[in-house]
Enzyme design. Structure first.
Site, PDB file in Angstrom:
ATOM      1  N   CYS A   1      -2.894 -29.805  25.148  1.00 31.23           N
ATOM      2  CA  CYS A   1      -2.086 -29.675  26.368  1.00 31.23           C
ATOM      3  C   CYS A   1      -2.906 -29.260  27.586  1.00 31.23           C
ATOM      4  O   CYS A   1      -2.405 -29.307  28.713  1.00 31.23           O
ATOM      5  CB  CYS A   1      -0.939 -28.700  26.150  1.00 31.23           C
ATOM      6  SG  CYS A   1       0.090 -29.132  24.735  1.00 31.23           S
TER       7      CYS A   1
ATOM      8  N   HIS B   1       1.212 -26.096  32.800  1.00 31.36           N
ATOM      9  CA  HIS B   1       1.618 -26.968  31.703  1.00 31.36           C
ATOM     10  C   HIS B   1       3.093 -26.701  31.393  1.00 31.36           C
ATOM     11  O   HIS B   1       3.518 -25.554  31.254  1.00 31.36           O
ATOM     12  CB  HIS B   1       0.740 -26.700  30.477  1.00 31.36           C
ATOM     13  CG  HIS B   1       1.275 -27.324  29.235  1.00 31.36           C
ATOM     14  ND1 HIS B   1       1.659 -28.654  29.179  1.00 31.36           N
ATOM     15  CD2 HIS B   1       1.517 -26.804  28.000  1.00 31.36           C
ATOM     16  CE1 HIS B   1       2.097 -28.919  27.970  1.00 31.36           C
ATOM     17  NE2 HIS B   1       2.041 -27.826  27.234  1.00 31.36           N
TER      18      HIS B   1
ATOM     19  N   ASN C   1       8.027 -31.038  26.574  1.00 31.78           N
ATOM     20  CA  ASN C   1       6.571 -30.783  26.611  1.00 31.78           C
ATOM     21  C   ASN C   1       5.861 -32.096  26.289  1.00 31.78           C
ATOM     22  O   ASN C   1       5.920 -32.579  25.163  1.00 31.78           O
ATOM     23  CB  ASN C   1       6.252 -29.698  25.573  1.00 31.78           C
ATOM     24  CG  ASN C   1       4.770 -29.374  25.482  1.00 31.78           C
ATOM     25  OD1 ASN C   1       3.929 -30.105  26.011  1.00 31.78           O
ATOM     26  ND2 ASN C   1       4.446 -28.299  24.804  1.00 31.78           N
TER      27      ASN C   1
HETATM   28  O1  UT7 Z   1       2.009 -26.515  24.445  1.00 32.77           O
HETATM   29  C1  UT7 Z   1       2.425 -25.349  23.790  1.00 32.77           C
HETATM   30  C2  UT7 Z   1       3.596 -25.714  22.924  1.00 32.77           C
HETATM   31  N1  UT7 Z   1       4.280 -24.626  22.339  1.00 32.77           N
HETATM   32  C3  UT7 Z   1       5.265 -23.926  22.909  1.00 32.77           C
HETATM   33  O2  UT7 Z   1       5.633 -24.042  24.042  1.00 32.77           O
HETATM   34  C4  UT7 Z   1       5.988 -22.949  22.003  1.00 32.77           C
HETATM   35  C5  UT7 Z   1       6.071 -21.564  22.515  1.00 32.77           C
HETATM   36  N2  UT7 Z   1       7.083 -20.900  21.737  1.00 32.77           N
HETATM   37  C6  UT7 Z   1       8.393 -20.945  22.041  1.00 32.77           C
HETATM   38  O3  UT7 Z   1       8.737 -21.507  23.063  1.00 32.77           O
HETATM   39  C7  UT7 Z   1       9.376 -20.302  21.121  1.00 32.77           C
HETATM   40  O4  UT7 Z   1       8.685 -19.523  20.158  1.00 32.77           O
HETATM   41  C8  UT7 Z   1      10.291 -21.349  20.425  1.00 32.77           C
HETATM   42  C9  UT7 Z   1      11.214 -21.999  21.464  1.00 32.77           C
HETATM   43  C10 UT7 Z   1       9.465 -22.416  19.744  1.00 32.77           C
HETATM   44  C11 UT7 Z   1      11.173 -20.665  19.382  1.00 32.77           C
HETATM   45  O5  UT7 Z   1      11.910 -19.630  19.977  1.00 32.77           O
HETATM   46  P1  UT7 Z   1      11.988 -18.219  19.237  1.00 32.77           P
HETATM   47  O6  UT7 Z   1      12.833 -17.354  20.083  1.00 32.77           O
HETATM   48  O7  UT7 Z   1      10.575 -17.771  18.975  1.00 32.77           O
HETATM   49  O8  UT7 Z   1      12.773 -18.591  17.911  1.00 32.77           O
HETATM   50  P2  UT7 Z   1      12.366 -18.416  16.379  1.00 32.77           P
HETATM   51  O9  UT7 Z   1      11.320 -19.391  16.005  1.00 32.77           O
HETATM   52  O10 UT7 Z   1      12.121 -16.964  16.115  1.00 32.77           O
HETATM   53  O11 UT7 Z   1      13.702 -18.822  15.688  1.00 32.77           O
HETATM   54  C12 UT7 Z   1      14.917 -18.102  15.924  1.00 32.77           C
HETATM   55  C13 UT7 Z   1      16.044 -18.769  15.159  1.00 32.77           C
HETATM   56  C14 UT7 Z   1      15.709 -19.053  13.701  1.00 32.77           C
HETATM   57  O12 UT7 Z   1      16.900 -18.844  12.940  1.00 32.77           O
HETATM   58  P3  UT7 Z   1      17.121 -17.467  12.100  1.00 32.77           P
HETATM   59  O13 UT7 Z   1      15.957 -17.394  11.159  1.00 32.77           O
HETATM   60  O14 UT7 Z   1      17.107 -16.386  13.139  1.00 32.77           O
HETATM   61  O15 UT7 Z   1      18.438 -17.691  11.454  1.00 32.77           O
HETATM   62  C15 UT7 Z   1      15.366 -20.523  13.697  1.00 32.77           C
HETATM   63  O16 UT7 Z   1      15.626 -21.137  12.447  1.00 32.77           O
HETATM   64  O17 UT7 Z   1      16.335 -20.037  15.755  1.00 32.77           O
HETATM   65  C16 UT7 Z   1      16.339 -21.049  14.734  1.00 32.77           C
HETATM   66  N3  UT7 Z   1      15.916 -22.327  15.307  1.00 32.77           N
HETATM   67  C17 UT7 Z   1      16.765 -23.217  15.826  1.00 32.77           C
HETATM   68  N4  UT7 Z   1      18.124 -23.220  15.939  1.00 32.77           N
HETATM   69  C18 UT7 Z   1      18.681 -24.276  16.546  1.00 32.77           C
HETATM   70  C19 UT7 Z   1      14.659 -22.801  15.445  1.00 32.77           C
HETATM   71  N5  UT7 Z   1      14.676 -24.002  16.055  1.00 32.77           N
HETATM   72  C20 UT7 Z   1      15.991 -24.280  16.309  1.00 32.77           C
HETATM   73  C21 UT7 Z   1      16.641 -25.356  16.906  1.00 32.77           C
HETATM   74  N6  UT7 Z   1      17.996 -25.323  17.009  1.00 32.77           N
HETATM   75  N7  UT7 Z   1      15.988 -26.424  17.418  1.00 32.77           N
END
Ligand code: UT7
Length: 319
Positions: A113, A246, A276
């Site tokens: 990226c 980005h 992204n």
């Molecule tokens: O170029 C760089 C690219 N990378 C990025 O930009 C990623 C940077 N990271 C982030 O933006 C965030 O960490 C994410 C958006 C990827 C995830 O957000 P988070 O607040 O860190 O969520 P999490 O991974 O801790 O997941 C929270 C909950 C989980 O459920 P439980 O275990 O709490 O029941 C996940 O299973 O959200 C759930 N979850 C979803 N639910 C609905 C994960 N993905 C989804 C989804 N829809 N698409």
């Protein structure tokens, strides 16, 4: 000898695919979750037969037209991509062939990226050295090809697209300062840890990510490199007219802006409609903001990249 951007173009394949469209395709997600965690409302996805060089071609034609140049005028073609058409030849050579240019220097840059910011910085150094005069720098990606569509934590985040700029030698400064960094110790938090060997995929051919580790790392280095690049140019962050980080996630953009005390109305945001798009995200956002009249000639713009590797960097320029 300086270098200036003289033309910008971009291309998005097909129609926008909304969060609800993804849910309808069987991904266990919701518009509410995706918007609240990422700010993404829709993205574009390439057709199965559309490649990174196809998207790059459309963006490049638009950038050439904006600069009033023909493909034959180019003496350098740099394509930043992590989703090349082939292992080799480079996507830059395939793009060169499609554009009808022969003889220019052409190669790909792999910095995920941060690829566009890396590519632009490399082209700037070629031009300032006096060896080249007219460069095409492209970020082009078909990340939909490397997404695990059964992993809702990653597949909803990315989109496909391309953005391109023409960088020309000039006696007036355009690019004011650049900074590039990497720390390979963090290679494991964002990767596609697979390869091809003996006709088989070895390892994992899909994007894997530790989202929270990426989030924290991205915000820290985007703020640090913005300060570094401003210091190199001898200006304060408050003198920047537009920040184009980005486009990974609206929360990363907001946290970065807050750290460098930049109001959000000076930050260009396209992640809501593009998702992204990795190396394509910065030139896509730049093109949009120039074409809609927000960014005007003479203004100072800071471009920032951060991505797998880990890599990060910034380019401060005057349009
Ligand atoms: O170029 C760089 C690219 N990378 C990025 O930009 C990623 C940077 N990271 C982030 O933006 C965030 O960490 C994410 C958006 C990827 C995830 O957000 P988070 O607040 O860190 O969520 P999490 O991974 O801790 O997941 C929270 C909950 C989980 O459920 P439980 O275990 O709490 O029941 C996940 O299973 O959200 C759930 N979850 C979803 N639910 C609905 C994960 N993905 C989804 C989804 N829809 N698409």
């Amino acid at each position: 000898m300086f270098s200036r951007i003289t033309g910008i173009g971009s291309f998005l394949p097909g129609q926008p695919v909304s969060n609800d469209d993804l849910a309808k395709r069987g991904i266990e997600t919701s518009d509410e979750w995706i918007v609240s965690r990422t700010g993404i409302r829709s993205r574009h996805l390439a057709a199965p037969d559309e490649t990174a060089s196809d998207l790059a071609l459309e963006a490049s034609r638009r950038a050439l037209a904006a600069a009033g140049l023909d493909a034959a005028d180019l003496d350098l073609i740099v394509v930043a991509t992590s989703t090349p058409d082939f292992i080799f030849p480079s996507t830059a050579c395939l793009l060169q062939s499609k554009l009808g240019n022969r003889g220019a220097t052409a190669f790909d840059v792999q910095a995920v990226c941060s690829g566009f910011v890396y590519g632009l910085t490399i082209a700037e150094k070629f031009i300032r050295s006096g060896s080249h005069r007219r460069a095409l720098v492209v970020g082009a990606e078909v990340f939909s090809r490397i997404l695990d569509w059964s992993d809702r934590g990653t597949c909803v985040l990315f989109g496909d697209g391309a953005g391109a700029v023409i960088l020309e030698a000039s006696d007036k400064p355009g690019i004011l300062a650049t900074a590039l960094h990497a720390d390979g110790a963090h290679h494991g938090i964002l990767s596609v840890p697979g390869s091809i060997c003996g006709g088989k995929v070895i390892g994992d051919p899909f994007l894997r990510m530790d989202g929270q580790a990426v989030f924290k790392f991205a915000v820290r280095v985007l703020a640090e490199v913005a300060d570094e690049c401003c210091a190199a140019a001898g200006i304060a962050p408050s003198e920047i007219d537009w920040l184009i980080p980005h486009q990974a996630n609206i929360r990363i953009l907001e946290a970065t802006a807050k750290r460098i005390r930049m109001p959000m109305d000076k930050v260009v945001v396209s992640v809501d409609r593009h998702g992204n798009t990795s190396a394509a995200s910065v030139p896509l956002a730049l093109d949009e903001a120039v074409r809609d009249g927000r960014i005007r000639a003479g203004q100072k713009v800071m471009l920032e990249g951060v991505g797998g590797g880990f890599t990060w960097g910034a380019v401060l320029l005057e349009l």
